[in-house]
Design a protein around this motif. Sequence first.
Motif, PDB file in Angstrom:
ATOM      1  N   ARG A 207      70.226   3.613 -26.096  1.00  0.00           N
ATOM      2  CA  ARG A 207      68.934   3.174 -26.615  1.00  0.00           C
ATOM      3  C   ARG A 207      68.532   1.775 -26.158  1.00  0.00           C
ATOM      4  NH1 ARG A 207      70.741   2.466 -32.964  1.00  0.00           N
ATOM      5  NH2 ARG A 207      72.196   0.731 -32.686  1.00  0.00           N
ATOM      6  N   GLU A 208      69.470   0.953 -25.696  1.00  0.00           N
ATOM      7  CA  GLU A 208      69.144  -0.426 -25.344  1.00  0.00           C
ATOM      8  C   GLU A 208      69.125  -0.696 -23.847  1.00  0.00           C
ATOM      9  OE1 GLU A 208      68.145  -2.768 -27.301  1.00  0.00           O
ATOM     10  OE2 GLU A 208      68.351  -1.613 -29.155  1.00  0.00           O
ATOM     11  N   GLY A 209      69.272   0.332 -23.007  1.00  0.00           N
ATOM     12  CA  GLY A 209      69.194   0.144 -21.571  1.00  0.00           C
ATOM     13  C   GLY A 209      70.459  -0.463 -20.979  1.00  0.00           C
ATOM     14  N   PHE A 210      70.288  -1.138 -19.834  1.00  0.00           N
ATOM     15  CA  PHE A 210      71.426  -1.666 -19.093  1.00  0.00           C
ATOM     16  C   PHE A 210      71.212  -3.136 -18.770  1.00  0.00           C
ATOM     17  CE2 PHE A 210      71.473   2.859 -18.345  1.00  0.00           C
ATOM     18  CZ  PHE A 210      72.820   3.186 -18.414  1.00  0.00           C
ATOM     19  N   GLU A 211      72.311  -3.804 -18.488  1.00  0.00           N
ATOM     20  CA  GLU A 211      72.277  -5.200 -18.093  1.00  0.00           C
ATOM     21  C   GLU A 211      73.313  -5.421 -16.998  1.00  0.00           C
ATOM     22  OE1 GLU A 211      73.061  -7.023 -21.826  1.00  0.00           O
ATOM     23  OE2 GLU A 211      75.254  -6.885 -21.633  1.00  0.00           O
ATOM     24  N   VAL A 212      73.190  -6.531 -16.303  1.00  0.00           N
ATOM     25  CA  VAL A 212      74.120  -6.897 -15.241  1.00  0.00           C
ATOM     26  C   VAL A 212      74.760  -8.222 -15.601  1.00  0.00           C
ATOM     27  CG1 VAL A 212      74.324  -7.607 -12.829  1.00  0.00           C
ATOM     28  CG2 VAL A 212      72.947  -5.626 -13.427  1.00  0.00           C
ATOM     29  N   GLU A 213      76.078  -8.260 -15.471  1.00  0.00           N
ATOM     30  CA  GLU A 213      76.816  -9.494 -15.750  1.00  0.00           C
ATOM     31  C   GLU A 213      77.344 -10.063 -14.443  1.00  0.00           C
ATOM     32  OE1 GLU A 213      80.508 -11.166 -18.524  1.00  0.00           O
ATOM     33  OE2 GLU A 213      79.872  -9.076 -18.617  1.00  0.00           O
ATOM     34  N   THR A 214      77.107 -11.348 -14.221  1.00  0.00           N
ATOM     35  CA  THR A 214      77.601 -12.052 -13.046  1.00  0.00           C
ATOM     36  C   THR A 214      77.967 -13.462 -13.468  1.00  0.00           C
ATOM     37  OG1 THR A 214      77.085 -12.672 -10.756  1.00  0.00           O
ATOM     38  CG2 THR A 214      75.289 -12.807 -12.346  1.00  0.00           C
ATOM     39  N   SER A 215      78.250 -14.328 -12.517  1.00  0.00           N
ATOM     40  CA  SER A 215      78.577 -15.712 -12.835  1.00  0.00           C
ATOM     41  C   SER A 215      78.069 -16.610 -11.724  1.00  0.00           C
ATOM     42  CB  SER A 215      80.092 -15.895 -13.022  1.00  0.00           C
ATOM     43  OG  SER A 215      80.784 -15.476 -11.865  1.00  0.00           O
ATOM     44  N   VAL A 216      77.702 -17.839 -12.077  1.00  0.00           N
ATOM     45  CA  VAL A 216      77.165 -18.790 -11.113  1.00  0.00           C
ATOM     46  C   VAL A 216      78.012 -20.052 -11.136  1.00  0.00           C
ATOM     47  CG1 VAL A 216      74.822 -17.904 -11.345  1.00  0.00           C
ATOM     48  CG2 VAL A 216      75.560 -19.775 -12.802  1.00  0.00           C
ATOM     49  N   PRO A 217      78.132 -20.747 -10.006  1.00  0.00           N
ATOM     50  CA  PRO A 217      78.878 -22.005  -9.996  1.00  0.00           C
ATOM     51  C   PRO A 217      78.141 -23.082 -10.774  1.00  0.00           C
ATOM     52  CG  PRO A 217      77.849 -21.596  -7.871  1.00  0.00           C
ATOM     53  CD  PRO A 217      77.656 -20.354  -8.681  1.00  0.00           C
ATOM     54  N   GLU A 218      78.876 -24.084 -11.186  1.00  0.00           N
ATOM     55  CA  GLU A 218      78.304 -25.144 -12.020  1.00  0.00           C
ATOM     56  C   GLU A 218      77.163 -25.878 -11.321  1.00  0.00           C
ATOM     57  OE1 GLU A 218      81.814 -28.334 -10.797  1.00  0.00           O
ATOM     58  OE2 GLU A 218      81.428 -27.866 -12.881  1.00  0.00           O
ATOM     59  N   THR A 219      77.153 -25.885  -9.986  1.00  0.00           N
ATOM     60  CA  THR A 219      76.096 -26.592  -9.266  1.00  0.00           C
ATOM     61  C   THR A 219      74.740 -25.904  -9.387  1.00  0.00           C
ATOM     62  OG1 THR A 219      76.755 -25.395  -7.263  1.00  0.00           O
ATOM     63  CG2 THR A 219      77.685 -27.587  -7.589  1.00  0.00           C
ATOM     64  N   LEU A 220      74.720 -24.643  -9.823  1.00  0.00           N
ATOM     65  CA  LEU A 220      73.457 -23.899  -9.926  1.00  0.00           C
ATOM     66  C   LEU A 220      72.984 -23.717 -11.357  1.00  0.00           C
ATOM     67  CD1 LEU A 220      74.064 -21.076  -7.296  1.00  0.00           C
ATOM     68  CD2 LEU A 220      73.071 -23.339  -6.963  1.00  0.00           C
ATOM     69  N   VAL A 221      73.806 -24.110 -12.334  1.00  0.00           N
ATOM     70  CA  VAL A 221      73.440 -23.867 -13.734  1.00  0.00           C
ATOM     71  C   VAL A 221      72.130 -24.558 -14.079  1.00  0.00           C
ATOM     72  CG1 VAL A 221      74.136 -24.288 -16.118  1.00  0.00           C
ATOM     73  CG2 VAL A 221      75.808 -23.462 -14.468  1.00  0.00           C
ATOM     74  N   GLY A 222      71.935 -25.760 -13.596  1.00  0.00           N
ATOM     75  CA  GLY A 222      70.725 -26.506 -13.934  1.00  0.00           C
ATOM     76  C   GLY A 222      69.450 -25.905 -13.386  1.00  0.00           C
ATOM     77  N   ALA A 223      69.564 -24.998 -12.411  1.00  0.00           N
ATOM     78  CA  ALA A 223      68.377 -24.382 -11.823  1.00  0.00           C
ATOM     79  C   ALA A 223      68.008 -23.067 -12.484  1.00  0.00           C
ATOM     80  CB  ALA A 223      68.600 -24.164 -10.322  1.00  0.00           C
ATOM     81  N   LEU A 224      68.756 -22.658 -13.530  1.00  0.00           N
ATOM     82  CA  LEU A 224      68.500 -21.389 -14.208  1.00  0.00           C
ATOM     83  C   LEU A 224      67.904 -21.627 -15.586  1.00  0.00           C
ATOM     84  CD1 LEU A 224      71.747 -19.396 -13.344  1.00  0.00           C
ATOM     85  CD2 LEU A 224      69.474 -19.042 -12.387  1.00  0.00           C
ATOM     86  N   GLU A 225      67.043 -20.714 -16.003  1.00  0.00           N
ATOM     87  CA  GLU A 225      66.436 -20.774 -17.336  1.00  0.00           C
ATOM     88  C   GLU A 225      66.440 -19.383 -17.942  1.00  0.00           C
ATOM     89  OE1 GLU A 225      62.537 -22.357 -17.157  1.00  0.00           O
ATOM     90  OE2 GLU A 225      63.176 -24.388 -16.590  1.00  0.00           O
ATOM     91  N   GLU A 226      66.742 -19.291 -19.229  1.00  0.00           N
ATOM     92  CA  GLU A 226      66.664 -18.006 -19.925  1.00  0.00           C
ATOM     93  C   GLU A 226      65.215 -17.530 -19.962  1.00  0.00           C
ATOM     94  OE1 GLU A 226      68.560 -17.877 -23.675  1.00  0.00           O
ATOM     95  OE2 GLU A 226      70.493 -18.642 -22.945  1.00  0.00           O
ATOM     96  N   GLY A 227      65.041 -16.257 -19.722  1.00  0.00           N
ATOM     97  CA  GLY A 227      63.698 -15.686 -19.673  1.00  0.00           C
ATOM     98  C   GLY A 227      63.124 -15.603 -18.269  1.00  0.00           C
ATOM     99  N   ALA A 228      63.749 -16.270 -17.291  1.00  0.00           N
ATOM    100  CA  ALA A 228      63.261 -16.204 -15.917  1.00  0.00           C
ATOM    101  C   ALA A 228      63.559 -14.831 -15.324  1.00  0.00           C
ATOM    102  CB  ALA A 228      63.896 -17.305 -15.075  1.00  0.00           C
ATOM    103  N   ARG A 229      62.708 -14.391 -14.401  1.00  0.00           N
ATOM    104  CA  ARG A 229      62.866 -13.067 -13.806  1.00  0.00           C
ATOM    105  C   ARG A 229      63.485 -13.200 -12.418  1.00  0.00           C
ATOM    106  NH1 ARG A 229      57.958  -9.124 -14.276  1.00  0.00           N
ATOM    107  NH2 ARG A 229      59.672  -7.625 -14.186  1.00  0.00           N
ATOM    108  N   HIS A 230      64.412 -12.313 -12.127  1.00  0.00           N
ATOM    109  CA  HIS A 230      65.107 -12.272 -10.850  1.00  0.00           C
ATOM    110  C   HIS A 230      65.110 -10.815 -10.373  1.00  0.00           C
ATOM    111  CE1 HIS A 230      66.381 -16.419 -11.630  1.00  0.00           C
ATOM    112  NE2 HIS A 230      66.599 -16.009 -12.859  1.00  0.00           N
ATOM    113  N   ARG A 231      65.973 -10.499  -9.433  1.00  0.00           N
ATOM    114  CA  ARG A 231      65.999  -9.135  -8.906  1.00  0.00           C
ATOM    115  C   ARG A 231      67.431  -8.662  -8.751  1.00  0.00           C
ATOM    116  NH1 ARG A 231      62.389  -5.710  -7.258  1.00  0.00           N
ATOM    117  NH2 ARG A 231      62.843  -4.092  -5.734  1.00  0.00           N
ATOM    118  N   VAL A 232      67.643  -7.373  -9.066  1.00  0.00           N
ATOM    119  CA  VAL A 232      68.967  -6.758  -8.959  1.00  0.00           C
ATOM    120  C   VAL A 232      68.874  -5.571  -8.010  1.00  0.00           C
ATOM    121  CG1 VAL A 232      70.722  -5.440 -10.205  1.00  0.00           C
ATOM    122  CG2 VAL A 232      69.760  -7.502 -11.228  1.00  0.00           C
TER     123      VAL A 232
END
Length: 371
Positions: A207-232
């Motif tokens: 009922r809740e669909g699917f999600e993708v789990e990954t990880s990013v290096p610490e140098t990229l954390v500051g460039a990410l925001e919750e709610g931003a759209r990306h592509r899988v």
Amino acid sequence: MLPTRRPSIAALLAIGLMVLPLSGCSPEAEPPEAPPTVVDSHVIRGDNGMAPTRLSGRVKAAERTALSFEIPGEIRRLPLDVGDGFSAGQPLATLVEDRYRLVADQRRAERREAEAVLREKRQDYRRQASLAEKGYVSDTRLDAARAALDTAESRLARTRAAQALAERDLRLTTLAAPFDGSVSRRRVEPSERVGAGQPVLEVISDREGFEVETSVPETLVGALEEGARHRVILPALGGAGTPATLRHLGTQPRSSNNYPVILALDAPPEGIRSGMTARVALSLAAPDGDAALPVPLTALVHDGEGAAHVLRIGDDRRLERVAVEVVSLDDGLARVHGALAPGERIVARGAEFVSAGQRVALLGEGPERYN
């Protein structure tokens, strides 16, 4: 005819001494300059402040859980196998309930006994109270009857609670599905004894669909925001792609200072399954508007201790060393910060075989030349 006079030896020596200084004054010929080394070059292109970074991830169901019994016992039935679907409320596993049924019967009998005792004590108290009003019994005897009644009432309350717990345990011998979904893993088998809270089945929800789990290096954390759209992108489905929304950005790193990231798939393609591999294309805004520029991985020369540089090709075809900071790596490219600008040309490969200040020729320009 006059005889011919031959020059003397002294005259010949004098002539030779006059010739030697003249030959020594002639300038030496300079050696010709070595031809420039031919290098493969790359023209830096801008990214408009956005750097798509590809990461590896794995598809998971958005709602998943491990099911367990709240009571210990022996598995009687476990009818579903991995991949089987189920509906909410459907029995997924059962325990041998004989012991729990006997305990429930015992608690019911204890309650009926307590009810009978309470009726007796209530009648005795009423009788004693009536006699006390007429002065036939003392207050002490009336108080004793009152205490016996209170004890009987407490006993009945205790047996009722014990019966409710026993009947609850009897119901808990059946493990029901909390939602519509499917089995992703069986942790036990029939006839196996399990403890309270021990995982029996792992299930995923539909009922809740699917999600993708990954990880990013610490140098990229500051460039990410919750709610931003990306592509899988899903290689198992022929490279099918879907937009995804960044749902969670971890605050605690995993190994190697990589932070977990979870993206919810906005439109999961048909045929998607939990556990599939995924390629995540993150569009990262460069910090402070300073865009990271893409250069070939082969253009980097590592200086040790994490430092790196590239060789810029000047207008005069001489090489210049430019220190860079690597921000991310992606499909043969490195995105770097440094004193570089779009449109500049750098050595694309083989930079470790040439050096700053050296004159070079560009591969594909001018006559063919071999080093």
